[in-house]
Design a protein around this motif. Structure first.
Motif, PDB file in Angstrom:
ATOM      1  N   ASN A  68       0.791  -1.237   0.000  1.00  0.00           N
ATOM      2  CA  ASN A  68       0.000   0.000   0.000  1.00  0.00           C
ATOM      3  C   ASN A  68       0.825   1.291   0.000  1.00  0.00           C
ATOM      4  N   HIS A  97      -7.512   4.513   5.960  1.00  0.00           N
ATOM      5  CA  HIS A  97      -8.098   5.033   4.719  1.00  0.00           C
ATOM      6  C   HIS A  97      -7.318   6.225   4.154  1.00  0.00           C
ATOM      7  N   ILE A 123      -1.793   8.996  -7.581  1.00  0.00           N
ATOM      8  CA  ILE A 123      -3.251   8.911  -7.374  1.00  0.00           C
ATOM      9  C   ILE A 123      -3.732   7.520  -7.788  1.00  0.00           C
ATOM     10  N   ASP A 124      -3.258   7.034  -8.929  1.00  0.00           N
ATOM     11  CA  ASP A 124      -3.611   5.698  -9.393  1.00  0.00           C
ATOM     12  C   ASP A 124      -3.203   4.636  -8.373  1.00  0.00           C
ATOM     13  N   SER A 126      -2.708   5.056  -5.201  1.00  0.00           N
ATOM     14  CA  SER A 126      -3.518   5.243  -3.986  1.00  0.00           C
ATOM     15  C   SER A 126      -4.859   4.539  -4.115  1.00  0.00           C
ATOM     16  N   ARG A 127      -5.460   4.669  -5.278  1.00  0.00           N
ATOM     17  CA  ARG A 127      -6.747   3.989  -5.515  1.00  0.00           C
ATOM     18  C   ARG A 127      -6.569   2.478  -5.478  1.00  0.00           C
ATOM     19  N   LYS A 128      -5.530   1.986  -6.155  1.00  0.00           N
ATOM     20  CA  LYS A 128      -5.278   0.544  -6.181  1.00  0.00           C
ATOM     21  C   LYS A 128      -4.988  -0.009  -4.790  1.00  0.00           C
ATOM     22  N   TYR A 131      -6.992   3.255  -0.647  1.00  0.00           N
ATOM     23  CA  TYR A 131      -7.161   4.452   0.173  1.00  0.00           C
ATOM     24  C   TYR A 131      -8.415   5.209  -0.249  1.00  0.00           C
ATOM     25  N   ALA A 132      -9.009   5.889   0.697  1.00  0.00           N
ATOM     26  CA  ALA A 132     -10.180   6.725   0.425  1.00  0.00           C
ATOM     27  C   ALA A 132      -9.802   8.193   0.331  1.00  0.00           C
ATOM     28  N   GLN A 133      -8.619   8.547   0.826  1.00  0.00           N
ATOM     29  CA  GLN A 133      -8.212   9.950   0.861  1.00  0.00           C
ATOM     30  C   GLN A 133      -6.697  10.065   0.700  1.00  0.00           C
ATOM     31  N   LEU A 181     -10.798   9.822  -2.963  1.00  0.00           N
ATOM     32  CA  LEU A 181     -10.508   8.837  -4.026  1.00  0.00           C
ATOM     33  C   LEU A 181     -11.711   7.971  -4.350  1.00  0.00           C
TER      34      LEU A 181
END
Length: 181
Positions: A68, A97, A123-124, A126-128, A131-133, A181
């Protein structure tokens, strides 16, 4: 986390965005020292770094092996032009999160699109990672960085008027930003 992408910069040169490895320790450390000397907008001064090249390599390898977190290097003509990464804010349930984003680019590579590409990559990732923020702090006078973050949808949620104490200008206001996110 692992990441790999080849992009074309605004000057037509190719740039490889990839996860760092232990072998990148010295090059990443050299980039850290350079970027932190070139601007007063980053957290530390070059001489405040306490890592050796070996330790930097171990840090990069740990990020690549993390499920992560990530540290992405931007490589142009075999040289580390910049780095960006995401770090977990905390491991306990109430913080899982949230991730923090950081970026630095060598001055000779400013304005070529590396910052935009590294931001999009983080950002990509983080989404993978689930994470929510995604969060960051930016010096209020850093107009180009603020514009970049706003372009990606980051919103201001507060300010710290004495967030940094610069050797050159005194206190620097920090803008606290977040991206849902």
């Amino acid at each position: 986390m692992t990441y790999h992408q080849i992009i074309q910069l605004k000057n037509g040169v190719s740039c490889c965005l990839r996860s760092g490895t232990a072998a990148d320790g010295q090059a990443a450390l050299d980039n850290f020292i350079l970027t932190h000397a070139e601007t007063d907008n980053l957290l530390t001064y070059p001489e405040e770094n306490t890592l050796t090249a070996t330790q930097e390599g171990e840090y990069l390898q740990a990020k690549t092996e993390s499920p992560n977190e990530v540290e992405i290097l931007a490589i142009v003509d075999g040289k580390v032009a910049g780095t960006a990464g995401i770090n977990a804010v905390g491991g306990c349930y109430k913080l899982q999160h949230r991730a923090e984003f950081g970026i630095s680019i060598a001055k000779e590579f400013w304005g070529l699109g590396i910052g935009q590409a590294l931001t999009a990559a983080c950002i990509d990732c983080s989404r993978k990672a689930g994470y929510a923020q995604l969060e960051l702090d930016v010096v209020a006078d850093n107009a180009s960085a603020l514009a970049l973050y706003k372009k990606f949808g980051f919103v201001e949620y507060g300010r710290n008027p004495k967030g940094f104490r610069s050797r050159n200008t005194g206190y620097q206001e920090l803008v606290l930003m977040r991206l849902a996110l």
